[in-house]
Design a protein around this motif. Structure first.
Motif, PDB file in Angstrom:
ATOM      1  N   VAL A 290       0.845  -1.193   0.000  1.00  0.00           N
ATOM      2  CA  VAL A 290       0.000   0.000   0.000  1.00  0.00           C
ATOM      3  C   VAL A 290       0.881   1.242   0.000  1.00  0.00           C
ATOM      4  O   VAL A 290       1.777   1.393   0.853  1.00  0.00           O
ATOM      5  CB  VAL A 290      -0.922   0.016   1.239  1.00  0.00           C
ATOM      6  N   ASP A 291       0.637   2.132  -0.984  1.00  0.00           N
ATOM      7  CA  ASP A 291       1.321   3.430  -1.023  1.00  0.00           C
ATOM      8  C   ASP A 291       0.578   4.362  -0.087  1.00  0.00           C
ATOM      9  O   ASP A 291      -0.582   4.737  -0.350  1.00  0.00           O
ATOM     10  CB  ASP A 291       1.313   3.987  -2.443  1.00  0.00           C
ATOM     11  N   VAL A 297      -2.543   0.246  -4.353  1.00  0.00           N
ATOM     12  CA  VAL A 297      -1.761  -0.960  -4.099  1.00  0.00           C
ATOM     13  C   VAL A 297      -0.939  -1.333  -5.319  1.00  0.00           C
ATOM     14  O   VAL A 297      -1.318  -1.030  -6.468  1.00  0.00           O
ATOM     15  CB  VAL A 297      -2.670  -2.139  -3.697  1.00  0.00           C
ATOM     16  N   ALA A 298       0.195  -1.970  -5.062  1.00  0.00           N
ATOM     17  CA  ALA A 298       1.063  -2.500  -6.117  1.00  0.00           C
ATOM     18  C   ALA A 298       1.543  -3.878  -5.688  1.00  0.00           C
ATOM     19  O   ALA A 298       1.744  -4.144  -4.501  1.00  0.00           O
ATOM     20  CB  ALA A 298       2.235  -1.569  -6.360  1.00  0.00           C
ATOM     21  N   VAL A 325      -1.019  -5.628   2.587  1.00  0.00           N
ATOM     22  CA  VAL A 325      -2.411  -6.046   2.764  1.00  0.00           C
ATOM     23  C   VAL A 325      -2.422  -7.462   3.326  1.00  0.00           C
ATOM     24  O   VAL A 325      -1.725  -8.347   2.813  1.00  0.00           O
ATOM     25  CB  VAL A 325      -3.170  -5.987   1.432  1.00  0.00           C
ATOM     26  N   THR A 326      -3.195  -7.683   4.372  1.00  0.00           N
ATOM     27  CA  THR A 326      -3.254  -9.005   5.000  1.00  0.00           C
ATOM     28  C   THR A 326      -4.598  -9.693   4.808  1.00  0.00           C
ATOM     29  O   THR A 326      -4.707 -10.884   5.082  1.00  0.00           O
ATOM     30  CB  THR A 326      -2.978  -8.888   6.503  1.00  0.00           C
ATOM     31  N   ALA A 327      -5.627  -8.969   4.368  1.00  0.00           N
ATOM     32  CA  ALA A 327      -6.943  -9.575   4.133  1.00  0.00           C
ATOM     33  C   ALA A 327      -7.571  -8.911   2.924  1.00  0.00           C
ATOM     34  O   ALA A 327      -7.543  -7.681   2.791  1.00  0.00           O
ATOM     35  CB  ALA A 327      -7.845  -9.420   5.356  1.00  0.00           C
ATOM     36  N   GLY A 335      -2.790  -0.670  -8.808  1.00  0.00           N
ATOM     37  CA  GLY A 335      -3.282   0.693  -8.912  1.00  0.00           C
ATOM     38  C   GLY A 335      -4.608   0.928  -8.240  1.00  0.00           C
ATOM     39  O   GLY A 335      -5.097   2.079  -8.231  1.00  0.00           O
ATOM     40  N   GLN A 336      -5.223  -0.074  -7.693  1.00  0.00           N
ATOM     41  CA  GLN A 336      -6.534   0.080  -7.066  1.00  0.00           C
ATOM     42  C   GLN A 336      -6.403   0.855  -5.755  1.00  0.00           C
ATOM     43  O   GLN A 336      -5.488   0.665  -4.980  1.00  0.00           O
ATOM     44  CB  GLN A 336      -7.156  -1.284  -6.804  1.00  0.00           C
ATOM     45  N   LYS A 337      -7.383   1.761  -5.529  1.00  0.00           N
ATOM     46  CA  LYS A 337      -7.418   2.497  -4.276  1.00  0.00           C
ATOM     47  C   LYS A 337      -8.011   1.621  -3.186  1.00  0.00           C
ATOM     48  O   LYS A 337      -8.921   0.837  -3.435  1.00  0.00           O
ATOM     49  CB  LYS A 337      -8.254   3.779  -4.436  1.00  0.00           C
ATOM     50  N   VAL A 338      -7.476   1.782  -1.993  1.00  0.00           N
ATOM     51  CA  VAL A 338      -7.939   0.971  -0.876  1.00  0.00           C
ATOM     52  C   VAL A 338      -8.174   1.876   0.327  1.00  0.00           C
ATOM     53  O   VAL A 338      -7.685   3.003   0.399  1.00  0.00           O
ATOM     54  CB  VAL A 338      -6.924  -0.132  -0.517  1.00  0.00           C
TER      55      VAL A 338
END
Length: 345
Positions: A290-291, A297-298, A325-327, A335-338
């Motif tokens: 996560v940036d 995410v990358a 990311v763990t889950a 490139g998806q925003k989280v």
């Protein structure tokens, strides 16, 4: 309709970041403790046997007996060897008599030759007889020594103090030269012997400390140090035989007892992450990073050294302060925003 549907999906993704759980990782020194099961064996063990064959008439010790250096353990019937000894003694006595006679003849021929009452040929023959008699003495002496040794070989004695850990013959049996009669464990050293896989040997420190305990009574403990590792693996199990010297073994740790050994492997700079954080990219293990600036995410490839019960130990591909990311890892794309639901320290 397709175009409008796609537009709605894209708008939803852009406007609604996907919620995920994540942790911020830290690098630490990780060392694994492994436990193996083995047995107690003597540090030095010798197979004792007679150097000649014959009928064993007496056995003085049995398995479990403690013996001293030079103690008589068993005896063969010495009749034939004693007869051979008496014959060798008689041959030596006869050779000595022939030498005395040859010397007398030689002295007489020498005196006669000086007065020219005999020939040079007879003198030379007398001299040759003396040399031959001397050779006979040397041969008879050697045969006597062999006969004396064979008599002594009818007795089997211990070469060093120790404990009899096995016997393979009984009184009355006819045994062959070199046939094992007893197995003698030298006093003064017990080993705990284990069969270890190659991975443990690679990660174990040199002169590793091993904490030992009886498997049937964990209260009986001792400390050991790795003394020897076989250079070649067992062809069937592909494990290596490891011998651990037991320091001051308690009396309850007897030969043949089953023991467990715990050793801590070398600590390596690594990162332990939840196993659920791992995914796969191009056939290689990967994690989602996560940036924190863009909250996107990358995918990043990592190298996994080993797995524990609920974690993966990563040695390459991550650095401290990375957020992974763990889950929800299976529903992400680059490139998806989280949106972080939970972040570990």
């Amino acid at each position: 309709m397709s175009l409008s549907g796609c537009g709605r999906d894209q708008g939803q993704e852009a406007g609604e970041p996907r919620p995920v759980r994540a942790v911020v990782i830290e690098k630490s020194k990780l060392g694994e403790t492994v436990e193996l099961t083995g047995s107690i064996q003597p540090e030095t063990e010798a197979a004792l046997s007679f150097r000649i064959g014959g009928r064993m008439v007496e056995r003085f010790v049995g398995a479990g007996d403690t013996v001293k250096a030079g103690q008589l353990l068993a005896r063969l019937d010495p009749q034939n060897e004693q007869n051979a000894l008496r014959s060798a003694q008689a041959r030596l006595t006869a050779a000595q008599g022939r030498l005395r006679e040859a010397r007398n003849v030689f002295a007489r021929e020498q005196s006669l030759l000086e007065r020219r009452y005999t020939t040079k040929t007879q003198y030379d023959q007398a001299l040759t007889a003396v040399e031959t008699a001397k050779s006979d003495i040397e041969d008879a002496t050697a045969q006597l020594k062999i006969a004396q040794d064979n008599v002594s070989f009818t007795e089997l004695r211990s070469d060093f103090p120790g404990t009899i850990v096995g016997r393979a013959a009984e009184a009355g049996e006819v045994v062959q030269p070199g046939q094992v009669i007893f197995r003698l464990a030298r006093t003064g050293g017990w080993d705990a012997v284990f069969d270890a896989p190659a991975r443990i040997l690679r990660d174990a420190p040199r002169d590793a400390r091993v904490d030992l305990a009886l498997t049937d009574d964990r209260r009986v403990t001792a400390v050991g140090r790795v003394r020897q590792v076989d250079p070649q693996a067992d062809p069937t199990t592909r494990t290596f035989r490891v011998r651990v010297t037991i320091q001051s073994p308690p009396p309850e740790m007897r030969l043949g007892a089953t023991v467990s050994g715990r050793v801590r492997l070398d600590a390596t700079a690594a990162i332990a992450i939840p196993a659920a954080a791992l995914t796969e990219s191009d056939g290689r293990p990967s994690v989602w990073i996560v940036d924190p600036g863009t909250m996107t995410v990358a995918l990043r490839n990592v190298k996994v050294a080993r797995f524990t019960r609920d974690a993966a130990v990563v040695t390459e591909g991550l650095k401290p302060e990375d957020t992974i990311v763990t889950a929800g890892v299976q529903a992400l794309h680059p490139g998806q925003k989280v949106r972080l639901l939970e972040a570990g320290p």
